[in-house]
Design a protein around this motif. Structure first.
Motif, PDB file in Angstrom:
ATOM      1  N   ASN A   1      34.926  47.747  29.032  1.00 50.41           N
ATOM      2  CA  ASN A   1      35.687  47.023  30.039  1.00 50.41           C
ATOM      3  C   ASN A   1      34.747  46.585  31.165  1.00 50.41           C
ATOM      4  O   ASN A   1      33.878  47.341  31.594  1.00 50.41           O
ATOM      5  N   ARG A   2      34.936  45.368  31.664  1.00 53.37           N
ATOM      6  CA  ARG A   2      34.049  44.805  32.691  1.00 53.37           C
ATOM      7  C   ARG A   2      34.348  45.334  34.091  1.00 53.37           C
ATOM      8  O   ARG A   2      33.629  45.013  35.036  1.00 53.37           O
ATOM      9  N   GLY A   3      35.384  46.138  34.212  1.00 52.73           N
ATOM     10  CA  GLY A   3      35.666  46.780  35.493  1.00 52.73           C
ATOM     11  C   GLY A   3      36.754  46.080  36.287  1.00 52.73           C
ATOM     12  O   GLY A   3      36.914  44.858  36.246  1.00 52.73           O
ATOM     13  N   PHE A   4      37.492  46.876  37.029  1.00 51.95           N
ATOM     14  CA  PHE A   4      38.601  46.411  37.863  1.00 51.95           C
ATOM     15  C   PHE A   4      38.112  46.058  39.264  1.00 51.95           C
ATOM     16  O   PHE A   4      38.584  45.121  39.886  1.00 51.95           O
ATOM     17  N   GLY A   5      37.169  46.846  39.776  1.00 54.60           N
ATOM     18  CA  GLY A   5      36.669  46.662  41.136  1.00 54.60           C
ATOM     19  C   GLY A   5      35.236  46.167  41.154  1.00 54.60           C
ATOM     20  O   GLY A   5      34.760  45.528  40.213  1.00 54.60           O
ATOM     21  N   PHE A   6      34.527  46.476  42.226  1.00 55.85           N
ATOM     22  CA  PHE A   6      33.142  46.045  42.370  1.00 55.85           C
ATOM     23  C   PHE A   6      32.400  47.082  43.201  1.00 55.85           C
ATOM     24  O   PHE A   6      32.994  47.841  43.980  1.00 55.85           O
ATOM     25  N   HIS A   7      31.093  47.092  43.047  1.00 54.03           N
ATOM     26  CA  HIS A   7      30.271  48.102  43.711  1.00 54.03           C
ATOM     27  C   HIS A   7      28.906  47.499  44.009  1.00 54.03           C
ATOM     28  O   HIS A   7      28.412  46.667  43.251  1.00 54.03           O
ATOM     29  N   ALA A   8      28.289  47.915  45.097  1.00 61.44           N
ATOM     30  CA  ALA A   8      26.967  47.440  45.536  1.00 61.44           C
ATOM     31  C   ALA A   8      27.068  45.978  45.982  1.00 61.44           C
ATOM     32  O   ALA A   8      27.283  45.715  47.163  1.00 61.44           O
ATOM     33  N   TYR A   9      26.901  45.022  45.072  1.00 60.77           N
ATOM     34  CA  TYR A   9      27.117  43.620  45.432  1.00 60.77           C
ATOM     35  C   TYR A   9      28.621  43.388  45.601  1.00 60.77           C
ATOM     36  O   TYR A   9      29.397  43.650  44.678  1.00 60.77           O
ATOM     37  N   PRO A  10      29.051  42.886  46.756  1.00 60.25           N
ATOM     38  CA  PRO A  10      30.493  42.765  47.027  1.00 60.25           C
ATOM     39  C   PRO A  10      31.096  41.502  46.427  1.00 60.25           C
ATOM     40  O   PRO A  10      31.761  40.718  47.111  1.00 60.25           O
ATOM     41  N   GLY A  11      30.881  41.297  45.152  1.00 60.87           N
ATOM     42  CA  GLY A  11      31.422  40.106  44.525  1.00 60.87           C
ATOM     43  C   GLY A  11      31.180  40.114  43.022  1.00 60.87           C
ATOM     44  O   GLY A  11      30.628  41.073  42.469  1.00 60.87           O
ATOM     45  N   ARG A  12      31.609  39.048  42.373  1.00 56.45           N
ATOM     46  CA  ARG A  12      31.399  38.865  40.937  1.00 56.45           C
ATOM     47  C   ARG A  12      31.118  37.390  40.673  1.00 56.45           C
ATOM     48  O   ARG A  12      31.818  36.524  41.198  1.00 56.45           O
ATOM     49  N   VAL A  13      30.117  37.155  39.832  1.00 55.65           N
ATOM     50  CA  VAL A  13      29.746  35.792  39.459  1.00 55.65           C
ATOM     51  C   VAL A  13      29.698  35.712  37.940  1.00 55.65           C
ATOM     52  O   VAL A  13      28.817  36.302  37.302  1.00 55.65           O
ATOM     53  N   GLY A  14      30.648  35.027  37.350  1.00 56.32           N
ATOM     54  CA  GLY A  14      30.638  34.810  35.907  1.00 56.32           C
ATOM     55  C   GLY A  14      31.180  35.955  35.080  1.00 56.32           C
ATOM     56  O   GLY A  14      31.611  35.759  33.945  1.00 56.32           O
ATOM     57  N   ILE A  15      31.158  37.167  35.605  1.00 56.16           N
ATOM     58  CA  ILE A  15      31.710  38.346  34.938  1.00 56.16           C
ATOM     59  C   ILE A  15      32.890  38.819  35.784  1.00 56.16           C
ATOM     60  O   ILE A  15      32.700  39.457  36.820  1.00 56.16           O
ATOM     61  N   TRP A  16      34.092  38.488  35.344  1.00 57.91           N
ATOM     62  CA  TRP A  16      35.251  38.671  36.212  1.00 57.91           C
ATOM     63  C   TRP A  16      35.906  40.050  36.020  1.00 57.91           C
ATOM     64  O   TRP A  16      35.755  40.670  34.964  1.00 57.91           O
ATOM     65  N   PRO A  17      36.633  40.538  37.030  1.00 61.08           N
ATOM     66  CA  PRO A  17      37.334  41.821  36.892  1.00 61.08           C
ATOM     67  C   PRO A  17      38.366  41.736  35.769  1.00 61.08           C
ATOM     68  O   PRO A  17      38.998  40.700  35.575  1.00 61.08           O
ATOM     69  N   GLU A  18      38.531  42.847  35.061  1.00 62.48           N
ATOM     70  CA  GLU A  18      39.231  42.807  33.773  1.00 62.48           C
ATOM     71  C   GLU A  18      40.361  43.811  33.650  1.00 62.48           C
ATOM     72  O   GLU A  18      40.240  44.968  34.067  1.00 62.48           O
ATOM     73  N   ILE A  19      41.431  43.365  33.047  1.00 65.38           N
ATOM     74  CA  ILE A  19      42.508  44.215  32.541  1.00 65.38           C
ATOM     75  C   ILE A  19      42.566  43.952  31.048  1.00 65.38           C
ATOM     76  O   ILE A  19      42.756  42.811  30.625  1.00 65.38           O
ATOM     77  N   THR A  20      42.369  44.976  30.243  1.00 64.74           N
ATOM     78  CA  THR A  20      42.295  44.789  28.796  1.00 64.74           C
ATOM     79  C   THR A  20      43.574  45.266  28.130  1.00 64.74           C
ATOM     80  O   THR A  20      44.107  46.320  28.480  1.00 64.74           O
ATOM     81  N   VAL A  21      44.041  44.486  27.179  1.00 66.88           N
ATOM     82  CA  VAL A  21      45.230  44.843  26.407  1.00 66.88           C
ATOM     83  C   VAL A  21      44.850  44.882  24.926  1.00 66.88           C
ATOM     84  O   VAL A  21      44.358  43.889  24.369  1.00 66.88           O
ATOM     85  N   PHE A  22      45.048  46.033  24.301  1.00 67.31           N
ATOM     86  CA  PHE A  22      44.740  46.219  22.884  1.00 67.31           C
ATOM     87  C   PHE A  22      46.025  46.290  22.075  1.00 67.31           C
ATOM     88  O   PHE A  22      47.000  46.913  22.497  1.00 67.31           O
ATOM     89  N   GLU A  23      45.989  45.677  20.913  1.00 67.41           N
ATOM     90  CA  GLU A  23      47.045  45.867  19.926  1.00 67.41           C
ATOM     91  C   GLU A  23      46.410  46.442  18.668  1.00 67.41           C
ATOM     92  O   GLU A  23      45.471  45.860  18.117  1.00 67.41           O
TER      93      GLU A  23
END
Length: 410
Positions: A380-402
């Motif tokens: 999972n690419r993560g819900f929040g952020f740490h160190a760098y206070p942002g995201r570029v190209g790799i967005w926060p993620e909610i994953t749904v599996f079936e």
């Protein structure tokens, strides 16, 4: 002292070339003076903030902003330095050839800088600058729901079509927009899955970071087959200095309690059987195990009394655990869910075309789905952020599996 000398030399070189780019493009004095004033103020601010870092406190909103500002000015200026340094190499070579051939009629050894080179450099440098600005203002809350359908030939019949929501790496101490977090929790609830999993890092360091957000995360709906979690590396309070071991232990206990306070059952090197109809699968949760981080996870203890043929889903925060222990483990873990890398919060992802981030040079499995030996790991690419206070190209993620019974690959 030597470090400061090196720092001053590097900063001076970068600032010299960055200024040359602006100076070549414009001759308006007030613009150049303003650029120099802003650059000096930023350098002084960043240097001062680094000297004020308190290891007993750890990351704060100020340190987040400082690192973001550092990247915002450093990366574009490094690009300017690269282009103008290459131009200087060309100028020296060109000047040397002209000098030794006796064609130097104007008396200047070095040819003048070419305006178009600086314009190209500034144009290219503006791309990461604008990207970083977007990442710090919008990108860090640009939540994406990513869906994965996974096929297993030995999935128990009753679990054919079973759905799971995963979040990871909340890092609540970095949040600064309650409205955006409310929106993300609404997205989680909209998925209406059977089970909810949280794969660690609820805070950056201190349990108190989560206190303003407990009510918000308690809005995550109950799931028919439960809400479960494991610990991440940041949950152990390893990255700050503590006044005593007791203080560290108390914080660790408070962090473990947080998961329960938001309705998640924390699995600490243990497993739980999920029953549906006459069938069951096993959810296994280990404490953090990282190749280069804390290794508190004990997969053998967590899978005691389980058989290789039992259908197992493993929650393990760090994907290096899968690479070094899980994927060849004789207990046969069908699906491992991880997080930890955040996808470096920086990269390029265009499905089917390109998937790149600097973190891939550190982690073999760093974002998305991987399969070896008939076993899956999802990072999972993560819900929040740490160190760098942002995201570029790799967005926060909610994953749904079936989960589906069968041999096809989705």
């Amino acid at each position: 002292m030597i470090r400061w000398v090196i720092f001053i030399v590097i900063v001076s070189v970068i600032e010299f070339y960055a200024f040359q780019a602006f100076k070549t493009v414009t001759k308006i004095r007030w613009v150049l003076y303003l650029y120099q004033l802003i650059s000096l103020a930023v350098i002084v601010f960043i240097a001062y903030q680094f000297t004020q870092f308190d290891r007993s406190v750890g990351q704060t909103k100020t340190t987040l902003f400082t690192l973001g500002l550092l990247l915002l000015v450093l990366i574009p200026k490094l690009i300017l330095t690269f282009f103008l340094l290459l131009e200087d190499v060309f100028r020296v070579v060109s000047g040397s050839v002209t000098y030794f051939m006796g064609d130097n009629n104007n008396g200047d050894f070095l040819p003048e800088r070419r305006k178009f080179v600086s314009q190209i450099a500034l144009g290219i440098a503006s791309i990461p600058f604008m990207g970083l600005v977007y990442g710090m203002t919008k990108g860090k809350y640009n939540y994406k729901v990513i869906r994965q359908t996974l096929f297993f030939p030995d999935l128990p019949d009753a679990f054919d079509g079973f759905t799971i929501t995963q979040i990871s790496d909340v890092h609540s101490g970095s949040f600064d927009d309650p409205e955006k977090i409310e929106y993300a929790i609404d997205l989680v609830n909209q998925q209406k899955t059977d089970m909810m999993l949280f794969t660690g890092d609820i805070v950056n360091t201190h349990a108190k970071e989560m206190h303003p957000w407990i009510e918000t995360f308690n809005k995550i709906d109950k799931h028919e087959y439960g809400k479960f979690s494991v610990l991440g590396n940041h949950d152990y309070g390893e990255y700050v200095s503590w006044p005593s071991q007791q203080a560290k232990d108390d914080n660790f206990q408070a962090i473990k309690d947080l998961y329960g306070q938001i309705g998640f059952q924390l699995l600490l090197n243990e497993n739980v059987k999920i029953k549906k109809g006459n069938d069951e699968i096993v959810l296994v949760g280990v404490e953090n195990w990282g190749h280069n981080f804390k290794q508190a996870g004990d997969i053998n203890k967590a899978s005691e009394n389980l058989k290789p043929e039992d259908f197992k889903i493993l929650m393990s925060h760090d994907p290096s655990h899968w690479e070094y222990e899980v994927k060849t483990h004789p207990k046969n873990f069908h699906l491992t869910l991880s997080g930890h890398t955040h996808g470096f919060q920086f990269g390029i992802e265009i499905p089917g075309i390109i998937k790149w981030s600097p973190v891939e040079y550190v982690y073999k499995q760093w974002a998305g789905l991987y399969k070896e030996f008939g076993r899956y790991v999802y990072v999972n690419r993560g819900f929040g952020f740490h160190a760098y206070p942002g995201r570029v190209g790799i967005w926060p993620e909610i994953t749904v599996f079936e989960l589906k019974k069968g041999n096809n690959v989705a």
